[in-house]
Design a protein around this motif. Structure first.
Motif, PDB file in Angstrom:
ATOM      1  N   GLY A  71       0.899  -1.193  -0.031  1.00 23.09           N
ATOM      2  CA  GLY A  71       0.016   0.167  -0.101  1.00 23.09           C
ATOM      3  C   GLY A  71       0.855   1.355  -0.002  1.00 23.09           C
ATOM      4  N   ILE A 102      -5.732  -2.382  -4.242  1.00 24.23           N
ATOM      5  CA  ILE A 102      -5.955  -1.517  -3.331  1.00 24.23           C
ATOM      6  C   ILE A 102      -7.227  -1.973  -2.632  1.00 24.23           C
ATOM      7  CG2 ILE A 102      -7.031   0.713  -3.248  1.00 24.23           C
ATOM      8  CD1 ILE A 102      -5.137   1.700  -5.512  1.00 24.23           C
ATOM      9  N   THR A 103      -8.168  -2.660  -3.203  1.00 24.46           N
ATOM     10  CA  THR A 103      -9.464  -2.993  -2.625  1.00 24.46           C
ATOM     11  C   THR A 103      -9.176  -4.056  -1.610  1.00 24.46           C
ATOM     12  OG1 THR A 103     -10.748  -2.806  -4.424  1.00 24.46           O
ATOM     13  CG2 THR A 103     -11.710  -4.245  -2.945  1.00 24.46           C
ATOM     14  N   ILE A 140      -6.100  -4.668  -0.010  1.00 29.96           N
ATOM     15  CA  ILE A 140      -5.393  -4.025   0.845  1.00 29.96           C
ATOM     16  C   ILE A 140      -6.201  -3.293   1.960  1.00 29.96           C
ATOM     17  CG2 ILE A 140      -3.736  -2.063   1.507  1.00 29.96           C
ATOM     18  CD1 ILE A 140      -2.411  -2.742  -1.349  1.00 29.96           C
ATOM     19  N   LYS A 141      -7.296  -2.655   1.603  1.00 30.22           N
ATOM     20  CA  LYS A 141      -8.190  -2.109   2.625  1.00 30.22           C
ATOM     21  C   LYS A 141      -8.830  -3.208   3.242  1.00 30.22           C
ATOM     22  CE  LYS A 141      -9.168   1.942  -0.283  1.00 30.22           C
ATOM     23  NZ  LYS A 141     -10.295   2.741  -1.084  1.00 30.22           N
ATOM     24  N   LYS A 142      -9.424  -4.282   2.845  1.00 29.81           N
ATOM     25  CA  LYS A 142     -10.063  -5.269   3.427  1.00 29.81           C
ATOM     26  C   LYS A 142      -9.188  -6.229   4.423  1.00 29.81           C
ATOM     27  CE  LYS A 142     -13.585  -6.091   0.185  1.00 29.81           C
ATOM     28  NZ  LYS A 142     -14.423  -6.971  -0.693  1.00 29.81           N
ATOM     29  N   TYR A 182      -6.367  -5.087   5.784  1.00 30.08           N
ATOM     30  CA  TYR A 182      -6.342  -4.213   6.911  1.00 30.08           C
ATOM     31  C   TYR A 182      -7.514  -3.906   8.068  1.00 30.08           C
ATOM     32  CZ  TYR A 182      -4.535  -0.347   9.867  1.00 30.08           C
ATOM     33  OH  TYR A 182      -4.182   0.581  11.074  1.00 30.08           O
ATOM     34  N   GLU A 183      -8.621  -4.119   7.493  1.00 31.35           N
ATOM     35  CA  GLU A 183      -9.543  -3.799   8.470  1.00 31.35           C
ATOM     36  C   GLU A 183      -9.937  -4.884   9.149  1.00 31.35           C
ATOM     37  OE1 GLU A 183     -11.489  -1.303   9.383  1.00 31.35           O
ATOM     38  OE2 GLU A 183      -9.966  -0.174   8.333  1.00 31.35           O
ATOM     39  N   LYS A 202      -6.154  -6.045  11.416  1.00 31.71           N
ATOM     40  CA  LYS A 202      -5.546  -5.118  12.050  1.00 31.71           C
ATOM     41  C   LYS A 202      -5.293  -5.082  13.478  1.00 31.71           C
ATOM     42  CE  LYS A 202      -9.388  -1.784  12.532  1.00 31.71           C
ATOM     43  NZ  LYS A 202      -9.962  -0.530  12.003  1.00 31.71           N
TER      44      LYS A 202
END
Length: 240
Positions: A207, A226-227, A229-231, A233-234, A237
């Motif tokens: 990212g 990118i999609t 990476i966001k998921k 991380y959420e 995390k």
């Protein structure tokens, strides 16, 4: 540790000169965990690309190693962000986009029984280097060798495929699964937290490189990366 301290005898310059694109294969065990970041930085300093590190299979206990591995990953996060032209080690160069694009169940990443046959010194053939008499009994091997390895149904773990976002990314070892669970379609869950941590740091590093324009990929892969990476991380995390 495993090769009689022969590392210093290797003519590293010879390999760099003649096979400069050939990556170094690393296998991570409990014994090498504490120096992982140091070892990776060292190999990069010599000019090598790095495949892996893969987690060693067998009687290694990774369940309690998440915090120690996270400590090593934090060091490598800083390294790869600062030196953003250094090719990522395979452990962080995950094709994250496939978490979004490859939702169907599939065979393991390895080629057990199909593309990676293993022959011993007597010419006996086994499905892979893991499924040999060094690991399994004769009776187990007899059953294993009757397996139709061309059928993906042999490997499908329904629980994982239905509940884990990282299923498509999981480098599970079919032989190790059989050793731990007695079948191929039930995955050994002992390394799940390690895989999640690896995916999380892969997402963080990639990212940051995407934001800096340092991640070379097509627009299609970048969008889905990118999609993912966001998921990732959420979802994971909490491991931080």
């Amino acid at each position: 540790l495993n090769r009689s301290n022969s590392f210093d005898l290797i003519d590293k310059d010879f390999f760099l000169k003649n096979w400069c694109e050939q990556p170094i294969k690393m296998t991570l065990s409990e014994n090498s965990l504490s120096t992982l970041a140091k070892d990776i930085r060292y190999l990069h300093s010599l000019g090598f690309k790095i495949s892996g590190p893969n987690l060693a299979e067998g009687n290694f206990h990774y369940e309690n190693k998440v915090d120690e591995l996270k400590h090593q990953f934090l060091k490598l996060l800083d390294f790869y962000v600062e030196y953003d032209n250094v090719p990522l080690a395979g452990i962080f160069d995950k094709p994250l986009y496939i978490c979004e694009t490859e939702k169907d169940v599939h065979k393991p990443w390895c080629g057990i029984g199909v593309s990676t046959p293993f022959f011993d010194v007597d010419g006996n053939c086994y499905p892979c280097p893991f499924t040999t008499p060094m690991t399994f009994s004769k009776s187990d091997l007899k059953l294993i060798c009757k397996t139709d390895f061309s059928s993906k149904q042999v490997y499908i773990d329904n629980y994982c495929s239905e509940n884990c976002y990282l299923y498509s990314l999981c480098p599970t070892c079919a032989g190790a699964n059989y050793l731990a669970t007695g079948c191929f379609n039930k995955r050994d869950k002992s390394k799940c937290e390690i895989l999640k941590l690896t995916a999380l740091f892969s997402a963080m590093i990639q990212g940051k490189r995407i934001l800096k324009g340092k991640q070379d990929m097509s627009d299609y892969k970048k969008y889905h990366s990118i999609t993912a990476i966001k998921k990732i991380y959420e979802i994971y995390k909490y491991l931080l």
